[in-house]
Scaffold this active site. Structure first.
Site, PDB file in Angstrom:
ATOM      1  N   ASN A   1       0.542  -1.372  -0.127  1.00  0.00           N
ATOM      2  CA  ASN A   1      -0.468  -0.017  -0.664  1.00  0.00           C
ATOM      3  C   ASN A   1       1.025   1.335  -0.204  1.00  0.00           C
ATOM      4  OD1 ASN A   1      -1.764   2.281   0.252  1.00  0.00           O
ATOM      5  ND2 ASN A   1      -2.436   1.494   2.797  1.00  0.00           N
TER       6      ASN A   1
ATOM      7  N   LYS B   1      -0.065   4.110  -0.092  1.00  0.00           N
ATOM      8  CA  LYS B   1      -0.775   5.545   0.258  1.00  0.00           C
ATOM      9  C   LYS B   1      -0.754   6.316  -1.080  1.00  0.00           C
ATOM     10  CE  LYS B   1      -0.368   3.245   5.111  1.00  0.00           C
ATOM     11  NZ  LYS B   1      -0.279   3.444   6.621  1.00  0.00           N
TER      12      LYS B   1
ATOM     13  N   HIS C   1      -9.295   0.924   4.039  1.00  0.00           N
ATOM     14  CA  HIS C   1      -8.182   1.166   5.586  1.00  0.00           C
ATOM     15  C   HIS C   1      -8.863   2.189   7.070  1.00  0.00           C
ATOM     16  CE1 HIS C   1      -4.108   2.303   6.399  1.00  0.00           C
ATOM     17  NE2 HIS C   1      -4.123   1.382   6.165  1.00  0.00           N
TER      18      HIS C   1
ATOM     19  N   GLU D   1      -6.691   4.393   7.350  1.00  0.00           N
ATOM     20  CA  GLU D   1      -6.763   6.125   7.830  1.00  0.00           C
ATOM     21  C   GLU D   1      -8.395   6.481   6.671  1.00  0.00           C
ATOM     22  OE1 GLU D   1      -3.180   5.790   4.843  1.00  0.00           O
ATOM     23  OE2 GLU D   1      -2.464   5.076   7.406  1.00  0.00           O
TER      24      GLU D   1
ATOM     25  N   GLU E   1      -5.782  -4.617  10.613  1.00  0.00           N
ATOM     26  CA  GLU E   1      -3.929  -3.869  11.012  1.00  0.00           C
ATOM     27  C   GLU E   1      -4.867  -3.446  11.823  1.00  0.00           C
ATOM     28  OE1 GLU E   1      -2.478  -2.226   7.336  1.00  0.00           O
ATOM     29  OE2 GLU E   1      -4.230  -1.359   6.868  1.00  0.00           O
TER      30      GLU E   1
ATOM     31  N   GLY F   1       2.333   2.462  11.133  1.00  0.00           N
ATOM     32  CA  GLY F   1       3.131   3.731  10.749  1.00  0.00           C
ATOM     33  C   GLY F   1       3.860   4.573  12.086  1.00  0.00           C
TER      34      GLY F   1
ATOM     35  N   SER G   1       2.920  -1.780  10.576  1.00  0.00           N
ATOM     36  CA  SER G   1       4.525  -1.999  10.634  1.00  0.00           C
ATOM     37  C   SER G   1       5.952  -3.574  10.267  1.00  0.00           C
ATOM     38  CB  SER G   1       4.865  -1.392  11.754  1.00  0.00           C
ATOM     39  OG  SER G   1       4.534  -0.604  11.992  1.00  0.00           O
TER      40      SER G   1
HETATM   41  P1  PGA Z   1       2.635   0.157   7.920  1.00  0.00           P
HETATM   42  O1  PGA Z   1       0.834   0.685   6.634  1.00  0.00           O
HETATM   43  O2  PGA Z   1       3.448  -0.945   6.984  1.00  0.00           O
HETATM   44  O3  PGA Z   1       3.180   2.014   7.403  1.00  0.00           O
HETATM   45  O4  PGA Z   1       2.220   0.613   8.847  1.00  0.00           O
HETATM   46  C1  PGA Z   1       0.381  -0.948   6.749  1.00  0.00           C
HETATM   47  C2  PGA Z   1      -0.478   0.284   6.639  1.00  0.00           C
HETATM   48  O5  PGA Z   1      -1.413   1.903   6.692  1.00  0.00           O
HETATM   49  O6  PGA Z   1      -1.312  -0.707   5.835  1.00  0.00           O
END
Ligand code: PGA
Length: 251
Positions: A9, A11, A96, A98, A168, A174, A213
């Site tokens: 992803n 983003k 997601h 976010e 997740e 992140g 992460s």
């Molecule tokens: P990350 O993000 O690996 O940077 O923690 C995962 C995601 O949001 O899909």
């Protein structure tokens, strides 16, 4: 046997030149015939180009978001699942965290998006996960149940067979804080059990990805868990070496 899926992803990262470079580096470091499914999820304006460039490679392409409405119409700013399919997209991330937290997407909207993706013949990657506070309060499994309930209502038994779920935990996205393999496994097993209540064989075949992460250094132990079938990788998917090492860990 479930086949692993490692999904990157991206983003809201990248530009035309950077993406070209990332993909060329990635193709050089991936095995020519990986024994797993691999997909990257560029920002929407780059999806068509990446899909065209990756057509003859083992890398599939997905979108990070989609309109909840099917067909065409007066939905300014939206992109339909059929349009994504038309340009070679195979997967779409829906729900997601976010999008849930920053853009107010409810679990009902997420379920409608999953339905629209399936109607266009693509695979929705339905994301669920609890916040830090929800975990602290012992609400993790209730939150996951509540997020999946509209999906179970909106999708038919046949449609449920075609989706991918990504667990997740919001506190791990992140942040560099990964769920321990045991914490992740507990939730993955719970999600599989929720599907098994509807249909055992759907549950047995369901791919459940872990996200939050994921890095080359922790991928192998996460992927060794019984109910973890791959990863949804954010930050580390922007680095070709890291991402291909995660793919190798899944092989
Ligand atoms: P990350 O993000 O690996 O940077 O923690 C995962 C995601 O949001 O899909």
């Amino acid at each position: 046997m479930r086949s692993f899926l490692v999904a990157g992803n991206w983003k809201m990262h990248g530009d035309s030149a950077g993406i070209k470079q990332l993909l060329s580096d990635l193709l050089k470091s991936l095995p020519a015939e990986p024994g797993i499914d691999i997909a990257v999820f560029p920002p929407s304006v780059y999806v068509a180009q990446v899909a065209a460039d990756m057509a003859a490679t083992p890398v599939a392409v997905g979108a990070q978001n989609v309109c909840d409405q099917s067909g065409q119409g007066a939905f300014t700013g939206e992109v339909s699942a059929a349009m994504l399919g038309d340009v070679g997209c195979q997967y779409v991330i829906v729900g997601h965290s976010e999008r849930r937290s920053l853009y107010g997407e409810s679990s009902q909207v997420v379920a409608a998006k999953a339905k629209a993706v399936l109607a266009a013949g693509l695979v929705p990657v339905v994301c669920v996960g609890e916040s830090d506070a929800e975990r602290e309060n012992g609400q993790t499994l209730d939150v996951i149940s509540a997020q999946l309930a509209p999906v179970f209502s909106a999708l038919s038994g046949e449609e449920l067979k075609k989706i991918v779920v990504a667990y997740e935990p919001v506190w791990a996205i992140g942040t560099g804080k990964t769920a321990s393999p045991e914490q992740a496994q507990e939730v993955h097993a719970f999600i599989r059990a929720l599907f098994a209540k509807r249909d055992e064989s759907t549950a047995a075949k369901l791919r459940i990805l872990y996200g939050g992460s994921v890095k080359a250094a922790n991928a192998a132990t996460l992927f060794a868990q019984a109910d973890i079938d791959g990863g949804l990788v954010g930050g580390a998917s922007l680095d070709a070496k890291e991402f291909s090492a995660i793919c190798r860990a899944a092989e």
